[in-house]
Design a protein around this motif. Sequence first.
Motif, PDB file in Angstrom:
ATOM      1  N   MET A  62       0.852  -1.201   0.000  1.00  0.00           N
ATOM      2  CA  MET A  62       0.000   0.000   0.000  1.00  0.00           C
ATOM      3  C   MET A  62       0.889   1.253   0.000  1.00  0.00           C
ATOM      4  O   MET A  62       1.821   1.368   0.797  1.00  0.00           O
ATOM      5  N   ASN A  63       0.594   2.144  -0.926  1.00  0.00           N
ATOM      6  CA  ASN A  63       1.408   3.353  -1.056  1.00  0.00           C
ATOM      7  C   ASN A  63       1.130   4.288   0.122  1.00  0.00           C
ATOM      8  O   ASN A  63      -0.006   4.608   0.414  1.00  0.00           O
ATOM      9  N   GLN A  64       2.202   4.726   0.812  1.00  0.00           N
ATOM     10  CA  GLN A  64       2.008   5.609   1.966  1.00  0.00           C
ATOM     11  C   GLN A  64       1.680   7.041   1.551  1.00  0.00           C
ATOM     12  O   GLN A  64       1.281   7.861   2.376  1.00  0.00           O
ATOM     13  N   PHE A  65       1.886   7.357   0.277  1.00  0.00           N
ATOM     14  CA  PHE A  65       1.686   8.747  -0.161  1.00  0.00           C
ATOM     15  C   PHE A  65       0.337   8.932  -0.846  1.00  0.00           C
ATOM     16  O   PHE A  65      -0.158   8.037  -1.529  1.00  0.00           O
ATOM     17  N   LYS A  66      -0.214  10.142  -0.674  1.00  0.00           N
ATOM     18  CA  LYS A  66      -1.520  10.466  -1.247  1.00  0.00           C
ATOM     19  C   LYS A  66      -1.443  10.577  -2.769  1.00  0.00           C
ATOM     20  O   LYS A  66      -2.365  10.171  -3.484  1.00  0.00           O
ATOM     21  N   LYS A  67      -0.364  11.161  -3.251  1.00  0.00           N
ATOM     22  CA  LYS A  67      -0.108  11.244  -4.695  1.00  0.00           C
ATOM     23  C   LYS A  67       1.373  10.979  -4.922  1.00  0.00           C
ATOM     24  O   LYS A  67       2.195  11.298  -4.051  1.00  0.00           O
ATOM     25  N   THR A  68       1.698  10.439  -6.094  1.00  0.00           N
ATOM     26  CA  THR A  68       3.104  10.340  -6.493  1.00  0.00           C
ATOM     27  C   THR A  68       3.255  11.110  -7.796  1.00  0.00           C
ATOM     28  O   THR A  68       2.763  10.679  -8.853  1.00  0.00           O
ATOM     29  N   ILE A  69       3.896  12.267  -7.683  1.00  0.00           N
ATOM     30  CA  ILE A  69       3.939  13.201  -8.820  1.00  0.00           C
ATOM     31  C   ILE A  69       5.306  13.148  -9.481  1.00  0.00           C
ATOM     32  O   ILE A  69       6.336  13.349  -8.822  1.00  0.00           O
ATOM     33  N   LEU A  70       5.308  12.891 -10.789  1.00  0.00           N
ATOM     34  CA  LEU A  70       6.544  12.971 -11.564  1.00  0.00           C
ATOM     35  C   LEU A  70       6.693  14.415 -12.041  1.00  0.00           C
ATOM     36  O   LEU A  70       5.846  14.915 -12.794  1.00  0.00           O
ATOM     37  N   ILE A  71       7.744  15.089 -11.572  1.00  0.00           N
ATOM     38  CA  ILE A  71       8.052  16.426 -12.095  1.00  0.00           C
ATOM     39  C   ILE A  71       9.245  16.258 -13.019  1.00  0.00           C
ATOM     40  O   ILE A  71      10.310  15.790 -12.595  1.00  0.00           O
ATOM     41  N   THR A  72       9.068  16.574 -14.297  1.00  0.00           N
ATOM     42  CA  THR A  72      10.185  16.457 -15.235  1.00  0.00           C
ATOM     43  C   THR A  72      10.922  17.795 -15.317  1.00  0.00           C
ATOM     44  O   THR A  72      10.317  18.850 -15.180  1.00  0.00           O
ATOM     45  N   GLY A  73      12.235  17.719 -15.525  1.00  0.00           N
ATOM     46  CA  GLY A  73      13.031  18.954 -15.602  1.00  0.00           C
ATOM     47  C   GLY A  73      13.195  19.630 -14.265  1.00  0.00           C
ATOM     48  O   GLY A  73      13.442  20.836 -14.193  1.00  0.00           O
ATOM     49  N   GLY A  74      13.099  18.844 -13.193  1.00  0.00           N
ATOM     50  CA  GLY A  74      13.133  19.403 -11.840  1.00  0.00           C
ATOM     51  C   GLY A  74      14.501  19.884 -11.391  1.00  0.00           C
ATOM     52  O   GLY A  74      14.605  20.527 -10.344  1.00  0.00           O
ATOM     53  N   ALA A  75      15.546  19.594 -12.158  1.00  0.00           N
ATOM     54  CA  ALA A  75      16.874  20.113 -11.785  1.00  0.00           C
ATOM     55  C   ALA A  75      17.177  21.423 -12.510  1.00  0.00           C
ATOM     56  O   ALA A  75      18.249  22.004 -12.341  1.00  0.00           O
ATOM     57  N   GLY A  76      16.243  21.874 -13.331  1.00  0.00           N
ATOM     58  CA  GLY A  76      16.437  23.138 -14.049  1.00  0.00           C
ATOM     59  C   GLY A  76      15.986  24.317 -13.207  1.00  0.00           C
ATOM     60  O   GLY A  76      15.721  24.198 -12.007  1.00  0.00           O
ATOM     61  N   PHE A  77      15.890  25.455 -13.844  1.00  0.00           N
ATOM     62  CA  PHE A  77      15.594  26.709 -13.137  1.00  0.00           C
ATOM     63  C   PHE A  77      14.188  26.678 -12.510  1.00  0.00           C
ATOM     64  O   PHE A  77      14.038  26.630 -11.277  1.00  0.00           O
TER      65      PHE A  77
ATOM     66  N   ILE B 222       3.607   6.184 -10.661  1.00  0.00           N
ATOM     67  CA  ILE B 222       3.350   7.612 -10.905  1.00  0.00           C
ATOM     68  C   ILE B 222       1.859   7.814 -11.201  1.00  0.00           C
ATOM     69  O   ILE B 222       1.292   7.150 -12.072  1.00  0.00           O
ATOM     70  N   ASP B 223       1.221   8.761 -10.476  1.00  0.00           N
ATOM     71  CA  ASP B 223      -0.195   8.999 -10.764  1.00  0.00           C
ATOM     72  C   ASP B 223      -0.480  10.423 -11.267  1.00  0.00           C
ATOM     73  O   ASP B 223      -1.619  10.725 -11.643  1.00  0.00           O
ATOM     74  N   ASN B 224       0.546  11.279 -11.247  1.00  0.00           N
ATOM     75  CA  ASN B 224       0.374  12.626 -11.790  1.00  0.00           C
ATOM     76  C   ASN B 224       1.689  13.064 -12.425  1.00  0.00           C
ATOM     77  O   ASN B 224       2.761  12.638 -11.976  1.00  0.00           O
ATOM     78  N   VAL B 225       1.590  13.919 -13.427  1.00  0.00           N
ATOM     79  CA  VAL B 225       2.802  14.445 -14.070  1.00  0.00           C
ATOM     80  C   VAL B 225       2.705  15.970 -14.123  1.00  0.00           C
ATOM     81  O   VAL B 225       1.652  16.517 -14.463  1.00  0.00           O
ATOM     82  N   ILE B 226       3.809  16.637 -13.761  1.00  0.00           N
ATOM     83  CA  ILE B 226       3.950  18.066 -14.087  1.00  0.00           C
ATOM     84  C   ILE B 226       5.200  18.156 -14.957  1.00  0.00           C
ATOM     85  O   ILE B 226       6.319  17.856 -14.507  1.00  0.00           O
ATOM     86  N   HIS B 227       4.996  18.520 -16.210  1.00  0.00           N
ATOM     87  CA  HIS B 227       6.043  18.371 -17.226  1.00  0.00           C
ATOM     88  C   HIS B 227       6.709  19.706 -17.552  1.00  0.00           C
ATOM     89  O   HIS B 227       6.086  20.581 -18.164  1.00  0.00           O
TER      90      HIS B 227
END
Length: 354
Positions: free
Chosen positions: A1-16, A80-85
């Motif tokens: 069972m996933n302990q987190f409410k959402k698992t969001i993939l943020i792409t380009g997260g090491a950029g500005f 992954i259940d959400n993406v912010i690209h």
Amino acid sequence: MNQFKKTILITGGAGFIGSHLVRLFVNKYPEYKIVNLDKLTYAGNLDNLKDIEGRSNYEFVKGDICNQTELQKIFSDHKIDNVIHLAAESHVDRSISNPLEFVQTNVIGTVNLLNTAKNNWNIESSENIFYHVSTDEVYGSLGEEGLFLETTPYDPRSPYSASKASSDHFVRAYQETYGLNIKISNCSNNYGSHQFPEKLIPLIINNILNKKPLPIYGKGDNVRDWLHVVDHAEAIDLIFHQGKIGETFNIGGHNERKNIEIVKLLIDLVDEKLNRDKGESLNLITYVKDRAGHDQRYAIDAEKLKTNLGWTPRYTVEQGIEKTVEWYLNNMEWVENIVSGDYLNYYENQYVDR
Ligand code: NAD
Ligand code: DAU
């Protein structure tokens, strides 16, 4: 069972912008797991996220949005259940010398990500959102009057903006064709800490510091609508949580300035903070050959975001730029590491045994 409410993939997260967004989400939402996927191109820098790298709700994955196999593994491993690209090639000048790289990352990469989301998610579920971060440049170039609305027809004019426009079209097509739940925002020029020194504001700050020529394209009368990066990250947070599915929101600061005005503001601030004579660096201003196809003016109408979701920016240009100048003066090493390429050595040392 996933302990987190959402698992969001943020792409380009090491950029500005991505690093500001990752920081905001990791700090504000301990109930979410944030997976930061970044290829660490020249623009990606894990130093940007040093303050949160040990957090239990944060994980960095080095990978390429153009690689389908890698994407599938990330979706499966992390559920992954959400993406912010945000991952993209982002610099207009580089798109002029190497357009194909922009097609590859911004178009093909986005379609790969859309495919992976479509194949892994229950299309019926409103719990799965694909949020695409885009730019006002898709709307083209304004004359002296007018503002970009969400309904302004697309008219991209550089290889960068053409690639971003194309990615926006694909995102909307995946909603129409496959029923993917999407959101898009189109934002104006960002500035703030951790911006790669190829972009106007950090480039000029760095050159004033080092008494190098300040290159101004054309006459310096092109206009940009400046928004502090923290205001952008907060707008994304609001739209991600409260924006209606399928909608587009423009994000902008009502902070239009000519490039030459921005450069003179930076000269005033940096000279003052370095105890130089007032206006000492004005003689560094150097007018150079214009950018090919240089868009004259961008300006956003952010009324929809204000009316629907109550968002307004926190910073005026004067406040935000002063804060930015202070950050660069206090973090000269950050710029030096990037400029000298030392960052690559840092990454090798940090991850060689993983
Ligand atoms: P940036 O260039 O600073 O960062 C881009 C990040 O994407 C980097 O960390 C890079 O390593 C990563 N990346 C590049 N190719 C990748 C790939 N194939 N796979 C995985 N990661 C990859 O860009 P930014 O200024 O932070 O912009 C972020 C997003 O916001 C972009 O989509 C850009 O179009 C959009 N945007 C930027 C602005 C702005 O003023 N900077 C304004 C509006 C919209
Ligand atoms: O409008 C949003 C866009 O803003 C984002 O989508 C892009 O990712 C981001 O790079 C930015 O694009 P611009 O081309 O507007 O930003 P840049 O900082 O490259 O340039 C800002 C203005 O300053 C532009 O009119 C060109 C000018 N300029 C830029 C550089 C690098 C100069 O005059 N001299 C320079 O050396």
